[in-house]
Design an enzyme around this catalytic site. Structure first.
Site, PDB file in Angstrom:
ATOM      1  N   ARG A 127      69.528  37.845 108.871  1.00  0.00           N
ATOM      2  CA  ARG A 127      70.305  38.167 110.085  1.00  0.00           C
ATOM      3  C   ARG A 127      71.496  39.087 109.861  1.00  0.00           C
ATOM      4  NH1 ARG A 127      66.350  36.153 111.087  1.00  0.00           N
ATOM      5  NH2 ARG A 127      65.894  34.443 112.513  1.00  0.00           N
ATOM      6  N   CYS A 182      70.853  32.288 119.381  1.00  0.00           N
ATOM      7  CA  CYS A 182      71.395  31.298 118.445  1.00  0.00           C
ATOM      8  C   CYS A 182      72.791  31.708 118.011  1.00  0.00           C
ATOM      9  CB  CYS A 182      70.488  31.163 117.222  1.00  0.00           C
ATOM     10  SG  CYS A 182      69.010  30.240 117.630  1.00  0.00           S
ATOM     11  N   GLU A 222      76.055  33.532 113.792  1.00  0.00           N
ATOM     12  CA  GLU A 222      75.061  34.617 113.753  1.00  0.00           C
ATOM     13  C   GLU A 222      75.497  35.719 114.725  1.00  0.00           C
ATOM     14  OE1 GLU A 222      70.947  33.309 113.968  1.00  0.00           O
ATOM     15  OE2 GLU A 222      70.403  35.084 115.135  1.00  0.00           O
TER      16      GLU A 222
HETATM   17  C1  LIG Z   1      67.528  34.309 124.830  1.00  0.00           C
HETATM   18  C2  LIG Z   1      67.806  34.957 123.502  1.00  0.00           C
HETATM   19  C3  LIG Z   1      66.920  34.749 122.445  1.00  0.00           C
HETATM   20  C4  LIG Z   1      67.165  35.340 121.204  1.00  0.00           C
HETATM   21  N1  LIG Z   1      66.288  35.131 120.184  1.00  0.00           N
HETATM   22  C5  LIG Z   1      66.506  35.712 118.975  1.00  0.00           C
HETATM   23  C6  LIG Z   1      65.595  35.519 117.892  1.00  0.00           C
HETATM   24  O1  LIG Z   1      64.584  34.860 117.996  1.00  0.00           O
HETATM   25  N2  LIG Z   1      65.881  36.132 116.721  1.00  0.00           N
HETATM   26  C7  LIG Z   1      66.980  36.909 116.550  1.00  0.00           C
HETATM   27  O2  LIG Z   1      67.171  37.457 115.461  1.00  0.00           O
HETATM   28  N3  LIG Z   1      67.859  37.100 117.552  1.00  0.00           N
HETATM   29  C8  LIG Z   1      67.654  36.521 118.760  1.00  0.00           C
HETATM   30  N4  LIG Z   1      68.541  36.722 119.778  1.00  0.00           N
HETATM   31  C9  LIG Z   1      69.761  37.530 119.559  1.00  0.00           C
HETATM   32  C10 LIG Z   1      69.537  39.040 119.865  1.00  0.00           C
HETATM   33  O3  LIG Z   1      68.631  39.186 120.933  1.00  0.00           O
HETATM   34  C11 LIG Z   1      69.004  39.789 118.657  1.00  0.00           C
HETATM   35  O4  LIG Z   1      69.873  39.679 117.568  1.00  0.00           O
HETATM   36  C12 LIG Z   1      68.754  41.258 118.988  1.00  0.00           C
HETATM   37  O5  LIG Z   1      67.948  41.785 117.982  1.00  0.00           O
HETATM   38  C13 LIG Z   1      70.040  42.079 119.102  1.00  0.00           C
HETATM   39  O6  LIG Z   1      69.682  43.343 119.615  1.00  0.00           O
HETATM   40  P1  LIG Z   1      70.604  44.088 120.673  1.00  0.00           P
HETATM   41  O7  LIG Z   1      69.968  45.401 120.948  1.00  0.00           O
HETATM   42  O8  LIG Z   1      70.890  43.248 121.839  1.00  0.00           O
HETATM   43  O9  LIG Z   1      71.906  44.276 119.780  1.00  0.00           O
HETATM   44  P2  LIG Z   1      73.399  44.364 120.302  1.00  0.00           P
HETATM   45  O10 LIG Z   1      73.914  43.001 120.582  1.00  0.00           O
HETATM   46  O11 LIG Z   1      73.525  45.371 121.383  1.00  0.00           O
HETATM   47  O12 LIG Z   1      74.104  44.929 118.987  1.00  0.00           O
HETATM   48  C14 LIG Z   1      74.138  44.164 117.811  1.00  0.00           C
HETATM   49  C15 LIG Z   1      74.840  44.973 116.708  1.00  0.00           C
HETATM   50  O13 LIG Z   1      74.043  46.113 116.411  1.00  0.00           O
HETATM   51  C16 LIG Z   1      74.808  47.302 116.593  1.00  0.00           C
HETATM   52  N5  LIG Z   1      73.895  48.305 117.145  1.00  0.00           N
HETATM   53  C17 LIG Z   1      73.291  48.293 118.346  1.00  0.00           C
HETATM   54  N6  LIG Z   1      72.515  49.394 118.488  1.00  0.00           N
HETATM   55  C18 LIG Z   1      72.669  50.116 117.338  1.00  0.00           C
HETATM   56  C19 LIG Z   1      72.164  51.358 116.889  1.00  0.00           C
HETATM   57  N7  LIG Z   1      71.345  52.098 117.635  1.00  0.00           N
HETATM   58  N8  LIG Z   1      72.559  51.806 115.668  1.00  0.00           N
HETATM   59  C20 LIG Z   1      73.400  51.078 114.893  1.00  0.00           C
HETATM   60  N9  LIG Z   1      73.915  49.898 115.273  1.00  0.00           N
HETATM   61  C21 LIG Z   1      73.541  49.419 116.479  1.00  0.00           C
HETATM   62  C22 LIG Z   1      75.899  46.912 117.578  1.00  0.00           C
HETATM   63  O14 LIG Z   1      77.011  47.782 117.492  1.00  0.00           O
HETATM   64  C23 LIG Z   1      76.222  45.524 117.113  1.00  0.00           C
HETATM   65  O15 LIG Z   1      77.025  45.561 115.964  1.00  0.00           O
HETATM   66  C24 LIG Z   1      68.319  36.139 121.032  1.00  0.00           C
HETATM   67  C25 LIG Z   1      69.187  36.375 122.099  1.00  0.00           C
HETATM   68  C26 LIG Z   1      68.941  35.767 123.323  1.00  0.00           C
HETATM   69  C27 LIG Z   1      69.881  36.042 124.477  1.00  0.00           C
END
Ligand SMILES: Cc1cc2nc3c(=O)[nH]c(=O)nc-3n(C[C@H](O)[C@H](O)[C@H](O)COP(=O)(O)OP(=O)(O)OC[C@H]3O[C@@H](n4cnc5c(N)ncnc54)[C@H](O)[C@@H]3O)c2cc1C
Length: 327
Positions: free
Chosen positions: A174, A225, A297
């Site tokens: 993660r 999480c 996380e």
């Molecule tokens: C209902 C639910 C279920 C979930 N289940 C899981 C799961 O099973 N497994 C899991 O790992 N996570 C899970 N998550 C958490 C989350 O969805 C994941 O971690 C997801 O991959 C984050 O992606 P995001 O685009 O929303 O990242 P964001 O929250 O938008 O960004 C996360 C980080 O990445 C950086 N970032 C974003 N885009 C870029 C880019 N293009 N280049 C460089 N850096 C960047 C941001 O600046 C930030 O630091 C869940 C969340 C929810 C709400």
């Protein structure tokens, strides 16, 4: 409008000024950002990064905002959203495919399943974008994106396009060398999938989806999480929080989900301060009752030079940033 962001809309037309961050996160929490710019391709991204770096403005790239908690007072800087121009998907030979950083993971999973590309079924219901998910090394069911990641393209803080092998991002459980640093904005990611039968890939995705529906509070605002699994003698943070009787604990409108104890849900009007207070209480209780340190996380966004609201919270130690010489 903060005078320091004046002129940003010339580089990124349509920029919103003083826009609430809450509308861009799945937690539905966060005060206003000085500006939110939606970008439509790598060239505009490069120009925008140069504009921001020249003016020494703080910026953060957002995927789907599903892994972050922004402060109630807002973000003193610019949020970058990746719009169309970053949502391509190119299927190559022998299971290789390249996805734009702005594409949603569920959309990516849908398309590759139709092509019979397996090995990433676990990602089909993770509500992130490709870039954000690679940046945090999202995973589920014992698998993670970096085990299938081959390479990425990105733009660095000089506004230069770079290409890096997956190993440069140092993905582990993660986290990666990108998380928390904003040194590189990913523009695309290339993965190695396992060619197979489309029906079998779709079936596996469906089974994972049914499991999530049954076990996670998917209809409520959250960031997934909250804590990493501690490992060793305690495989699951959720099971520990449940065993210690913390399901249903609340601070304001922030609640430890009654469906999945490792989720904190926003019942409507939760503030970041409520979520942080609840996290601190959970950590304190887990340490006192079970001797276990729970590490977050989710990422806590801070304004430059501030450690606001994090008193009492034990944070995860993130990997060091990618060095300039590497990009
Ligand atoms: C209902 C639910 C279920 C979930 N289940 C899981 C799961 O099973 N497994 C899991 O790992 N996570 C899970 N998550 C958490 C989350 O969805 C994941 O971690 C997801 O991959 C984050 O992606 P995001 O685009 O929303 O990242 P964001 O929250 O938008 O960004 C996360 C980080 O990445 C950086 N970032 C974003 N885009 C870029 C880019 N293009 N280049 C460089 N850096 C960047 C941001 O600046 C930030 O630091 C869940 C969340 C929810 C709400």
């Amino acid at each position: 409008m903060n005078p320091r962001v004046k002129g940003l809309d010339r580089v990124a037309p349509g920029t919103q000024f003083d826009a609430p961050v809450s509308g861009f996160t799945t937690f539905r929490i966060g005060g206003p950002a000085w500006a939110v710019a939606r970008l439509h391709g790598p060239e505009q991204l490069r120009d925008t990064i140069r504009f921001l770096v020249d003016r020494e403005l703080a910026f953060r790239v957002m995927g789907k905002g599903s892994n972050q908690l922004f402060p109630d007072e807002g973000f003193r800087g610019v949020l970058l959203l990746l719009g169309d121009g970053f949502d391509s998907l190119e299927i190559g030979q022998d299971g290789l495919f390249t996805a734009g950083a702005g594409l949603s993971l569920p959309k990516m999973a849908n398309v590759i399943a139709r092509h019979g590309l397996g090995g990433l079924e676990f990602s089909a219901q993770i509500p992130g974008a490709v870039g954000g998910s690679v940046a945090v090394n999202a995973g589920a069911f014992g698998q993670e994106l970096h085990s299938r990641l081959v390479s990425v393209t990105a733009v660095n803080r000089q506004g230069t396009a770079v290409e890096l092998p997956a190993s440069a991002l140092k993905g582990c459980y993660r986290t990666t060398a990108l998380k928390g640093h904003q040194d590189l904005v990913l523009t695309s990611a290339t993965f190695q999938a396992v060619p197979g039968d489309p029906k079998a890939v779709q079936q596996k995705q469906k089974e994972y989806g049914i499991y999530r529906d049954r076990t996670q509070p998917l209809k409520q605002a959250s960031a997934g999480c909250v804590f990493k699994n501690p490992g060793k003698d305690c495989a699951s943070a959720g099971a520990l929080i449940e065993q210690l009787g913390m399901k249903g604990w609340t601070v304001g409108d922030a609640e430890v989900s009654r469906k999945h104890a490792n989720f904190i849900v926003n019942r409507g009007q939760a503030r970041a301060a409520d979520v942080l207070e609840l996290i601190a209480r959970i950590q304190k209780h887990a340490l006192a009752e079970a001797g276990i340190h729970l590490h977050p996380e989710i990422e806590f966004v801070r304004n430059e030079g501030e450690a606001s609201g994090l008193a009492g919270i034990e944070e995860s130690r993130e990997s060091p940033a990618i060095r300039e010489s590497q990009v």
